[in-house]
Design an enzyme around this catalytic site. Structure first.
Site, mmCIF file in Angstrom:
data_model
loop_
_atom_site.group_PDB
_atom_site.id
_atom_site.type_symbol
_atom_site.label_atom_id
_atom_site.label_comp_id
_atom_site.label_asym_id
_atom_site.label_seq_id
_atom_site.Cartn_x
_atom_site.Cartn_y
_atom_site.Cartn_z
ATOM 1 N NE ARG A 22 -0.645 1.854 3.559
ATOM 2 C CZ ARG A 22 0.462 2.601 3.698
ATOM 3 N NH1 ARG A 22 1.650 2.064 3.939
ATOM 4 N NH2 ARG A 22 0.393 3.919 3.595
ATOM 5 N N GLY A 23 0.186 2.413 -0.161
ATOM 6 C CA GLY A 23 0.926 3.671 -0.270
ATOM 7 C C GLY A 23 1.149 3.938 -1.751
ATOM 8 C CB ALA A 24 0.580 6.986 -3.780
ATOM 9 N NE ARG A 35 -5.972 0.935 -2.454
ATOM 10 C CZ ARG A 35 -5.479 1.502 -1.357
ATOM 11 N NH1 ARG A 35 -4.203 1.358 -1.057
ATOM 12 N NH2 ARG A 35 -6.246 2.235 -0.577
ATOM 13 C CD GLN A 88 -4.058 2.791 6.355
ATOM 14 O OE1 GLN A 88 -4.743 3.196 7.294
ATOM 15 N NE2 GLN A 88 -4.575 2.556 5.163
ATOM 16 C CG ASP A 137 -2.970 8.215 -1.824
ATOM 17 O OD1 ASP A 137 -2.971 8.730 -0.692
ATOM 18 O OD2 ASP A 137 -2.646 7.041 -2.042
ATOM 19 C CG ASN A 174 -2.784 11.825 2.180
ATOM 20 O OD1 ASN A 174 -2.149 10.929 1.622
ATOM 21 N ND2 ASN A 174 -2.635 12.085 3.458
ATOM 22 C CE LYS A 175 -5.654 5.822 3.843
ATOM 23 N NZ LYS A 175 -6.534 4.955 3.001
#
Ligand code: MRU
Length: 366
Positions: A66-68, A108, A217, A258, A268-269
């Site tokens: 995970r994570g862009a 995603r 996260q 992201d 973003n998140k």
């Protein structure tokens, strides 16, 4: 602080070397992709390995990777694997690569790095095919290209760290959200890369990390990285952010992204938008750090990923905390208006308002 104390601290820090950990969440492993299963952290450091595109796509969807930037790198390795897995001529390879690129691109929707990396790999594959390269050469060159994407990402993270470090002052209390660390990237971190650079440089900083519900996260991954690096850290639940800004001396908010539009709007998140509003109210600068591969140079709108309702009804799939049939809203990201952003740290410089011109300059590498 008394002058002799500051002098002592500077002399002490000058001699001290602060070690930071070295984590690469995904790796090329002799024709396979290996990854640390982030759903198991911080309890288990489980490594997985695969040559299967459906398995890799599931690992991205389930946030094992995970994570862009990290999902972009993983997809790039997937495309290299796709070419190596296919027997036959150039046409067969290209067919398989295009099909697997589609599968990986459907994992995603929000992080633009995924599409950026897939595009770069497809362009490379097409140019190799056009030049008449045969199977082994295409597979070899694609594996090299994917490894280059990872190395370049680490380099740009380190550059962002150096540039962003100029914004960090001794005594800063930095609030961060989600995980934009080594785990979310090729291996150093975007906003966390800035934090660890400041720490390595001997700056006296503290970090306040949010839980980042519903998948935690911040609590699971950012805290894990902070503790490994020995950076002073405090964990809060998401609903303590306003309290912490008012009462815990927060001096900066610093987080990742992201997808960034050319007008400076930042996806973003989920929860980032709320933090930006709170920061504005408390006169706290709100910084974003992201590589140029996170800038969407063409899009005008951002598709927000909607995830499974059970992620909200349960805590990490373990404990049901509500009535099982309650309707749920579960957007994985939100969009923060550029009006709330104090600066965007990239490897090509720090963009400031007006973003339409500063990001244009940065994206073109000038
Ligand atoms: O759903 P996730 O865990 O992939 O979301 C990640 C984030 O929102 C990060 O903050 C973002 O990708 C920046 S990572 C360098």
């Amino acid at each position: 602080m008394a002058w002799y104390f500051i002098l002592f601290k500077q002399l002490f820090n000058a001699g001290a070397v602060r070690q930071i950990s070295d984590i690469r969440p995904v790796k090329w492993d002799d024709g396979s992709i290996a990854w640390i299963n982030q759903t198991k952290l911080p309890w288990n450091e489980e490594w997985k390995r695969s040559k299967s595109i459906p398995e890799l796509a599931k690992a991205i969807k389930d946030l094992e990777i995970r994570g862009a930037p990290a999902i972009g790198i993983a997809a790039a390795y997937g495309i290299a694997i796709s070419a190596a897995n296919t027997a036959g001529g150039t046409e067969a390879i290209m067919k398989s690569v295009e099909k697997d690129a589609k599968t990986l691109g459907e994992t995603r929707p929000t992080a633009v790095n995924l599409f950026w990396a897939i595009d770069r790999m497809l362009k490379k594959a097409r140019s190799l095919a056009k030049a008449g390269a045969k199977h082994d050469m295409i597979a070899y060159e694609l594996a090299k290209e994917a490894q280059r994407i990872q190395e370049e990402d680490i380099e740009s993270n380190k550059m962002m760290g150096r540039l962003g470090n100029k914004l960090i002052e001794d005594g800063d209390v930095i609030m961060t959200h989600c995980n934009a660390g080594a785990l979310a990237t090729g291996g150093f971190g975007t906003s966390y890369g800035v934090i660890r650079t400041a720490w390595q440089e001997g700056k006296d900083i503290e970090v306040i990390a949010t839980h980042t519900a519903p998948l935690y996260q911040g609590a699971r991954l950012t805290v894990w990285e902070l503790m490994r690096d020995g950076i002073p850290a405090t964990l809060i639940t998401d609903n303590m952010a306003a309290y912490a800004m008012k009462n815990a001396g927060v001096t900066k908010v610093l987080l990742g992204a992201d997808r960034i539009l050319m007008n400076g709007d930042v996806a973003n998140k989920i929860g980032t938008y709320g933090l930006a509003i709170l920061a504005k109210h408390h006169h706290i600068p709100f910084y974003v750090a992201a590589p140029v591969s996170t800038i969407d140079q063409v899009g005008k709108k951002i598709k927000i990923e909607q995830r499974k309702p059970d992620e909200v009804r349960n805590i990490l799939g373990r404990l049901i905390i509500t009535v099982p049939e309650v309707p749920v809203l579960n957007p994985a990201f939100d969009v923060t208006s550029h009006k709330l952003v104090s600066g965007i740290i990239t490897e090509h410089g720090i963009a400031r308002a007006p973003y339409s011109s500063s990001l244009k300059r940065i994206a073109s590498g000038k």
